[in-house]
Design an enzyme around this catalytic site. Structure first.
Site, mmCIF file in Angstrom:
data_model
loop_
_atom_site.group_PDB
_atom_site.id
_atom_site.type_symbol
_atom_site.label_atom_id
_atom_site.label_comp_id
_atom_site.label_asym_id
_atom_site.label_seq_id
_atom_site.Cartn_x
_atom_site.Cartn_y
_atom_site.Cartn_z
ATOM 1 N N GLY A 224 -38.311 -91.815 -52.479
ATOM 2 C CA GLY A 224 -39.032 -92.981 -53.354
ATOM 3 C C GLY A 224 -39.718 -93.135 -54.435
ATOM 4 N N ASP A 225 -40.602 -92.162 -53.875
ATOM 5 C CA ASP A 225 -41.185 -91.792 -55.598
ATOM 6 C C ASP A 225 -40.862 -90.416 -56.123
ATOM 7 O OD1 ASP A 225 -41.537 -89.438 -53.906
ATOM 8 O OD2 ASP A 225 -44.082 -90.343 -53.625
ATOM 9 N N GLU B 203 -40.730 -95.852 -46.414
ATOM 10 C CA GLU B 203 -41.466 -95.451 -47.356
ATOM 11 C C GLU B 203 -42.665 -95.066 -46.504
ATOM 12 O OE1 GLU B 203 -42.829 -93.002 -49.574
ATOM 13 O OE2 GLU B 203 -41.671 -94.964 -50.970
ATOM 14 N N ASN B 204 -42.797 -93.314 -47.149
ATOM 15 C CA ASN B 204 -44.619 -92.859 -45.922
ATOM 16 C C ASN B 204 -44.154 -93.033 -44.839
ATOM 17 O OD1 ASN B 204 -45.815 -92.452 -48.880
ATOM 18 N ND2 ASN B 204 -46.949 -94.723 -48.511
ATOM 19 N N ASN C 20 -16.668 -71.483 -38.078
ATOM 20 C CA ASN C 20 -17.769 -70.831 -37.432
ATOM 21 C C ASN C 20 -17.682 -68.967 -37.600
ATOM 22 O OD1 ASN C 20 -19.639 -72.954 -37.522
ATOM 23 N ND2 ASN C 20 -19.498 -72.894 -35.260
ATOM 24 N N PHE C 21 -18.592 -68.338 -37.832
ATOM 25 C CA PHE C 21 -18.693 -67.616 -38.082
ATOM 26 C C PHE C 21 -20.490 -66.294 -37.060
ATOM 27 C CE2 PHE C 21 -21.114 -65.256 -41.497
ATOM 28 C CZ PHE C 21 -21.312 -66.187 -42.487
HETATM 29 O O1 AHR Z 1 -41.224 -92.383 -46.725
HETATM 30 C C1 AHR Z 1 -41.070 -90.614 -47.170
HETATM 31 C C2 AHR Z 1 -41.606 -89.865 -48.529
HETATM 32 O O2 AHR Z 1 -42.475 -90.561 -49.047
HETATM 33 C C3 AHR Z 1 -40.479 -90.699 -49.545
HETATM 34 O O3 AHR Z 1 -39.080 -91.036 -49.890
HETATM 35 C C4 AHR Z 1 -41.655 -90.633 -50.933
HETATM 36 O O4 AHR Z 1 -42.198 -92.027 -51.756
HETATM 37 C C5 AHR Z 1 -42.709 -90.571 -50.117
HETATM 38 O O5 AHR Z 1 -43.611 -89.669 -50.716
#
Ligand code: AHR
Length: 441
Positions: free
Chosen positions: A319-320, A234-235, A436-437
């Site tokens: 996550g968001d 996260e972040n 592959n090409f």
């Molecule tokens: O951590 C990367 C991303 O950052 C997460 O998945 C998201 O919730 C946030 O914008």
């Protein structure tokens, strides 16, 4: 072997030769985790059972007329009954989407399409995957994977799944382990093709503990051009310890690029101060052969010493609900507890034995074309595939971006392509080995 013909290129088959089918493994991956004292509390797959005795629902498809059908295994512990999907979905020319990915663990942590999230990064509720978009062979049988296609931060359409009311998933800084089988030829660098522990509520930021797979380079990178296995905490998406902060990209020289068609991506996070390993471990490898390589096993990045996980589950999104990522998903589990290295090894051996991409029937079909199926020619915007008249192909460019093209009379109109090595995967239900090409100047 690549032979140059002015602007035309011959390409070679990368897939292995015929391998004999074998029966499903005596132990499912979740039996292995349970035996190690780290039981699965979420187990998802559209391709096979993850417990040796599991014979219940794997996923549900919904037709455009609103009717639904659960897809089960062909036998206890076995592969998915893709024929049941085909029969149900072909009725009246209907198109199906995957409406539920069932949790096999018994905890009821099923995944459905994700709700809307952050107003800037994922403001739209997500879409369900097209049910027949990713046919593959598993142990010689046709099954379907889950094809996660991108939306955008300001555009709808992201395919993504979430559970916001889970049961028994690790929370706070409690240890957990997870893996997924994904695709190293269908990736991008957007945020975030994730599978794992995330916020219950996409509008309230907490810690995450999810596997990320792709070419995102905003925080950490590995060697080469990716795709890399990292952890979305996260972040930030990380593959090792070290300084964090915006505007700086950190290389983990042990983080290998994994461009295999089937990739095992594994992540474990232990409790801070635990003496049983980690606390932050990333492993990965080829899901069709070999063992796992440890990409990181040590401290967590600065600022992530102790996690505050919420215990939600995401697939294909941040996550968001950050939309923009693409990826293919075949199976994945989450456990409670920090799995041992011996369990990790046994899980990888089980995955290899399961036979992703193994296709006894189609390999014989290919040989019946007297070798001509080995040949692809690309010239001035048209890819010609000997021995294939109709169907679809997935072409992945050197940056990992994929597009699906129809085949018409053996020709695929790609348009002019910049130079580089491209991967072509035939999605005609017969031959699925990638080739592959090379486009030369
Ligand atoms: O951590 C990367 C991303 O950052 C997460 O998945 C998201 O919730 C946030 O914008």
């Amino acid at each position: 072997m690549v032979i140059r013909h002015s602007a035309t290129v011959l390409c070679m088959l990368l897939g292995a030769g015929a391998v004999h089918a074998q029966s499903p493994s005596a132990s499912g991956v979740c039996d292995l985790y349970a035996a190690g004292g780290t039981p699965c509390v979420a187990a998802f797959s559209s391709t096979r059972a993850l417990f040796s005795a599991y014979s219940g629902n794997l996923y549900q498809v919904r037709r455009s007329d609103g009717k639904t059908q659960d897809i089960k295994t062909l036998s206890p512990g076995g592969e998915a009954d893709a024929a049941a999907q085909d029969a149900f979905c072909s009725a009246a020319g209907s198109k199906c989407r995957i409406s539920i990915i069932y949790d096999q663990s018994g905890k009821g942590n099923h995944l459905t399409k994700a709700p809307a999230g952050n107003k800037d990064y994922g403001p739209y509720s997500d879409s369900e995957a097209v049910a027949d978009a990713l046919p593959i062979k598993l142990n010689g049988k046709k099954v379907y994977g889950i094809h996660i296609t991108p939306g955008g931060w300001t555009t709808p359409g992201q395919v993504g799944y979430r559970n916001t009311h889970t049961n028994g998933i690790a929370k706070g800084d409690d240890p957990e382990s997870m893996y997924m089988i994904t695709d190293g030829t269908y990736v991008n660098g957007a945020c975030c093709f994730d599978f794992g522990n995330a916020e219950m509520d996409p509008l309230v930021y907490t810690s995450m503990d999810a596997i990320y797979f792709g070419t995102n380079n905003w925080w950490d990178v590995g060697t080469g051009t990716g795709p890399w296995i990292m952890a979305d905490l996260e972040n930030g998406v990380y593959n090792h310890a070290g300084a964090t902060g915006s505007g700086r990209v950190h290389l983990n020289s042990k983080g290998q690029s994994l461009a295999y068609p089937f990739v095992t991506a594994l992540l474990k996070n232990n409790k801070a101060g635990a003496t049983t390993g980690g606390p932050f471990t990333i492993k990965g490898g080829n899901a069709q052969s070999g063992t796992l390589t440890t990409m990181w096993d040590g401290a967590r990045p600065d600022g992530y010493g102790s996690l505050g996980k919420a215990g939600g589950i995401v697939l294909g999104i941040g996550g968001d609900n950050s939309g923009g990522a693409q990826g293919n998903f075949y199976e994945g589990v989450m456990t409670v507890g920090f799995a041992s290295n011996a369990v990790d090894d046994a899980v990888q051996a089980n995955i290899v034995a399961a036979g992703y991409g193994r296709n006894t029937v189609s390999v014989r079909d290919v040989s019946s074309h007297s070798g001509t199926m080995n040949e692809l020619r690309w010239s001035e915007g048209v890819l010609r595939i000997a021995g294939l008249r109709t169907g679809r192909v997935q072409v992945t460019d050197p940056q990992g971006r994929s597009r699906l093209f129809p085949v018409s009379e053996g020709q695929v109109r790609t348009g002019l392509l910049p130079r580089g090595v491209y991967t072509c995967r035939i999605l005609d239900g017969n031959a699925i080995e990638p080739r592959n090409f090379v486009v030369l100047p």
